[in-house]
Design a protein around this motif. Structure first.
Motif, PDB file in Angstrom:
ATOM      1  N   ARG A 256      14.525 -24.867   1.961  1.00  0.00           N
ATOM      2  CA  ARG A 256      15.426 -25.616   1.074  1.00  0.00           C
ATOM      3  C   ARG A 256      14.826 -26.964   0.701  1.00  0.00           C
ATOM      4  NH1 ARG A 256      19.407 -22.943   4.252  1.00  0.00           N
ATOM      5  NH2 ARG A 256      19.431 -24.598   5.818  1.00  0.00           N
ATOM      6  N   GLU A 257      14.102 -27.579   1.629  1.00  0.00           N
ATOM      7  CA  GLU A 257      13.460 -28.867   1.343  1.00  0.00           C
ATOM      8  C   GLU A 257      12.326 -28.693   0.334  1.00  0.00           C
ATOM      9  OE1 GLU A 257      12.530 -32.869   1.286  1.00  0.00           O
ATOM     10  OE2 GLU A 257      14.322 -31.856   2.066  1.00  0.00           O
ATOM     11  N   VAL A 258      11.527 -27.624   0.482  1.00  0.00           N
ATOM     12  CA  VAL A 258      10.461 -27.342  -0.482  1.00  0.00           C
ATOM     13  C   VAL A 258      11.053 -27.112  -1.865  1.00  0.00           C
ATOM     14  CG1 VAL A 258       8.716 -25.644  -1.169  1.00  0.00           C
ATOM     15  CG2 VAL A 258       8.817 -26.439   1.194  1.00  0.00           C
ATOM     16  N   LYS A 259      12.117 -26.320  -1.929  1.00  0.00           N
ATOM     17  CA  LYS A 259      12.777 -26.040  -3.204  1.00  0.00           C
ATOM     18  C   LYS A 259      13.300 -27.330  -3.839  1.00  0.00           C
ATOM     19  CE  LYS A 259      15.926 -22.586  -5.137  1.00  0.00           C
ATOM     20  NZ  LYS A 259      16.691 -23.410  -6.062  1.00  0.00           N
ATOM     21  N   LYS A 260      13.864 -28.206  -3.004  1.00  0.00           N
ATOM     22  CA  LYS A 260      14.391 -29.480  -3.489  1.00  0.00           C
ATOM     23  C   LYS A 260      13.272 -30.340  -4.063  1.00  0.00           C
ATOM     24  CE  LYS A 260      16.904 -33.570  -1.847  1.00  0.00           C
ATOM     25  NZ  LYS A 260      17.532 -34.217  -0.661  1.00  0.00           N
ATOM     26  N   ARG A 261      12.133 -30.368  -3.372  1.00  0.00           N
ATOM     27  CA  ARG A 261      11.003 -31.181  -3.850  1.00  0.00           C
ATOM     28  C   ARG A 261      10.419 -30.613  -5.138  1.00  0.00           C
ATOM     29  NH1 ARG A 261       7.542 -33.677   1.169  1.00  0.00           N
ATOM     30  NH2 ARG A 261       9.321 -34.222   2.503  1.00  0.00           N
ATOM     31  N   MET A 262      10.371 -29.290  -5.235  1.00  0.00           N
ATOM     32  CA  MET A 262       9.869 -28.667  -6.463  1.00  0.00           C
ATOM     33  C   MET A 262      10.788 -28.981  -7.635  1.00  0.00           C
ATOM     34  SD  MET A 262       8.506 -24.951  -5.116  1.00  0.00           S
ATOM     35  CE  MET A 262       7.933 -24.429  -6.727  1.00  0.00           C
ATOM     36  N   GLU A 263      12.096 -28.943  -7.407  1.00  0.00           N
ATOM     37  CA  GLU A 263      13.055 -29.269  -8.463  1.00  0.00           C
ATOM     38  C   GLU A 263      12.914 -30.719  -8.906  1.00  0.00           C
ATOM     39  OE1 GLU A 263      16.706 -28.248  -6.590  1.00  0.00           O
ATOM     40  OE2 GLU A 263      16.591 -26.111  -7.129  1.00  0.00           O
ATOM     41  N   SER A 264      12.692 -31.607  -7.920  1.00  0.00           N
ATOM     42  CA  SER A 264      12.521 -33.029  -8.235  1.00  0.00           C
ATOM     43  C   SER A 264      11.250 -33.242  -9.061  1.00  0.00           C
ATOM     44  CB  SER A 264      12.459 -33.848  -6.942  1.00  0.00           C
ATOM     45  OG  SER A 264      12.214 -35.210  -7.221  1.00  0.00           O
ATOM     46  N   PHE A 265      10.164 -32.594  -8.633  1.00  0.00           N
ATOM     47  CA  PHE A 265       8.913 -32.719  -9.367  1.00  0.00           C
ATOM     48  C   PHE A 265       9.055 -32.154 -10.781  1.00  0.00           C
ATOM     49  CE2 PHE A 265       4.954 -30.545 -10.704  1.00  0.00           C
ATOM     50  CZ  PHE A 265       4.195 -31.675 -10.958  1.00  0.00           C
TER      51      PHE A 265
ATOM     52  N   VAL B 240      -1.346 -27.263 -25.943  1.00  0.00           N
ATOM     53  CA  VAL B 240      -0.113 -26.830 -25.275  1.00  0.00           C
ATOM     54  C   VAL B 240      -0.488 -26.148 -23.963  1.00  0.00           C
ATOM     55  CG1 VAL B 240       1.956 -25.406 -25.448  1.00  0.00           C
ATOM     56  CG2 VAL B 240       1.042 -26.527 -27.487  1.00  0.00           C
ATOM     57  N   TYR B 241       0.159 -26.557 -22.886  1.00  0.00           N
ATOM     58  CA  TYR B 241      -0.093 -25.994 -21.562  1.00  0.00           C
ATOM     59  C   TYR B 241       1.130 -25.250 -21.045  1.00  0.00           C
ATOM     60  CZ  TYR B 241      -4.289 -28.898 -21.253  1.00  0.00           C
ATOM     61  OH  TYR B 241      -5.517 -29.468 -21.476  1.00  0.00           O
ATOM     62  N   GLN B 242       0.893 -24.194 -20.309  1.00  0.00           N
ATOM     63  CA  GLN B 242       1.964 -23.477 -19.621  1.00  0.00           C
ATOM     64  C   GLN B 242       1.926 -23.896 -18.153  1.00  0.00           C
ATOM     65  OE1 GLN B 242       4.260 -21.223 -20.888  1.00  0.00           O
ATOM     66  NE2 GLN B 242       5.195 -21.231 -18.849  1.00  0.00           N
ATOM     67  N   VAL B 243       3.015 -24.399 -17.635  1.00  0.00           N
ATOM     68  CA  VAL B 243       3.089 -24.814 -16.238  1.00  0.00           C
ATOM     69  C   VAL B 243       4.057 -23.889 -15.512  1.00  0.00           C
ATOM     70  CG1 VAL B 243       3.607 -26.681 -14.636  1.00  0.00           C
ATOM     71  CG2 VAL B 243       2.639 -27.213 -16.881  1.00  0.00           C
ATOM     72  N   ASN B 244       3.570 -23.173 -14.525  1.00  0.00           N
ATOM     73  CA  ASN B 244       4.411 -22.282 -13.730  1.00  0.00           C
ATOM     74  C   ASN B 244       4.509 -22.806 -12.299  1.00  0.00           C
ATOM     75  OD1 ASN B 244       4.463 -20.562 -15.958  1.00  0.00           O
ATOM     76  ND2 ASN B 244       2.796 -19.294 -15.179  1.00  0.00           N
ATOM     77  N   MET B 245       5.680 -22.750 -11.740  1.00  0.00           N
ATOM     78  CA  MET B 245       5.882 -23.085 -10.328  1.00  0.00           C
ATOM     79  C   MET B 245       6.543 -21.881  -9.679  1.00  0.00           C
ATOM     80  SD  MET B 245       7.226 -27.028 -10.698  1.00  0.00           S
ATOM     81  CE  MET B 245       7.593 -27.176  -8.955  1.00  0.00           C
ATOM     82  N   GLN B 246       5.940 -21.375  -8.631  1.00  0.00           N
ATOM     83  CA  GLN B 246       6.460 -20.161  -8.005  1.00  0.00           C
ATOM     84  C   GLN B 246       6.524 -20.334  -6.490  1.00  0.00           C
ATOM     85  OE1 GLN B 246       3.501 -17.397  -9.289  1.00  0.00           O
ATOM     86  NE2 GLN B 246       3.730 -18.006 -11.425  1.00  0.00           N
ATOM     87  N   THR B 247       7.668 -20.065  -5.946  1.00  0.00           N
ATOM     88  CA  THR B 247       7.833 -20.036  -4.494  1.00  0.00           C
ATOM     89  C   THR B 247       8.680 -18.823  -4.156  1.00  0.00           C
ATOM     90  OG1 THR B 247       7.778 -22.460  -4.331  1.00  0.00           O
ATOM     91  CG2 THR B 247       8.695 -21.257  -2.465  1.00  0.00           C
TER      92      THR B 247
END
Length: 291
Positions: free
Chosen positions: A244-253, A270-277
């Protein structure tokens, strides 16, 4: 019980719905307005059910309507063969287990000529969310470098997109209020517009979108040099609280990243930025016998 013909004429039009649970809920409301004595038990009777809370279970998604109940309702409501086929399709769309199954039934819904109210808007919204290159077109068409030639956009997108798709994409973006011409009528500008549609449609389209951009990320490993891309991964052992802390930090970033992008006055690329956990193992409780 059978419905009087005058009541049938006042029932909600099936073709206005993509969510059969909402249709049944609205159907009950109309029937109760027509006859205040009409009850949930009466509604269950229309579906051939002996359970007085049949509709409540359907609405709360604790129960899926059966084929037999659909047949009973179709007969009581006086549905035509085409209407019954559409009823079966939206039920199948709701009950589908995979994104591919949902997509197949949604395409059938869109092909139903009688499904007119909101049909075009929903299709446009679905197309926007399910084609990875549309957000890229949006970024390029509003850039100061755009010369007004759609083929310029097609050539700049990687992998390349045909000019005809770019033209259709620009038309779609304008119709959804995402872009518009400036006061001079010569340049496209972005509009702060949120595309909204049925949560079912959004969920399906975004599933397709994520699958397509993940595939782009996979291909980028070979398509671009290390200096042009940044692809990294880590396998972490976490507690539930740690996740949950990792998810929170990813959302903040993510919020910081979007805010930073808004400060960019000129688009050079144009760049595509993906975040996956996501988990790659079962949780401890499941591993102990409840898989």
């Amino acid at each position: 019980m059978s419905l009087p013909s005058k009541t049938r004429r006042r029932l909600p039009r099936l073709y206005r719905y993509i969510d059969y649970r909402q249709y049944l809920s609205d159907l009950f409301d109309v029937l109760q307005r027509e006859d205040p004595r009409f009850s949930y038990r009466n509604f269950a009777g229309l579906a051939g059910s002996t359970s007085p809370n049949f509709l409540q279970l359907i609405k709360s998604r604790k129960l899926n309507i059966s084929s037999k109940a659909m047949e009973f309702l179709a007969q009581e409501l006086g549905l035509t063969e085409r209407e019954f086929d559409y009823f079966q399709t939206i039920v199948a769309f709701d009950h589908a287990k995979t994104a591919d199954e949902k997509d197949a039934f949604f395409q059938k819904i869109l092909r139903t000529r009688r499904y007119e109210p909101m049909k075009q808007l929903r299709k446009k919204q679905y197309d926007y969310f399910s084609h990875w290159y549309l957000p890229v077109i949006k970024e390029l068409v509003v850039s100061s470098d755009y010369p007004g030639d759609p083929s310029w956009i097609g050539r700049r997108i990687v992998p390349a997109v045909s000019e005809s798709r770019v033209v259709k994409g620009i038309t779609l973006l304008e119709s959804l209020g995402i872009i518009e011409k400036d006061h001079s009528g010569t340049k496209w500008v972005a509009v702060d517009s949120v595309v909204r549609t049925s949560s079912e449609v959004i969920s399906l389209a975004i599933t397709r979108y994520h699958k397509s951009v993940i595939a782009l990320g996979r291909d980028a490993i070979e398509r671009f040099s290390a200096g042009e891309r940044d692809i990294r991964s880590a396998t972490l052992g976490l507690t539930a609280e740690g996740y949950r802390e990792v998810k929170k930090r990813m959302e903040s970033f993510w919020e910081e990243l979007l805010a930073f992008a808004d400060t960019q006055e000129k688009t050079e690329r144009v760049y595509q930025v993906n975040m996956q956990t996501f988990p790659v193992s079962k949780s401890r409780s499941k591993r102990k016998g409840k898989a």
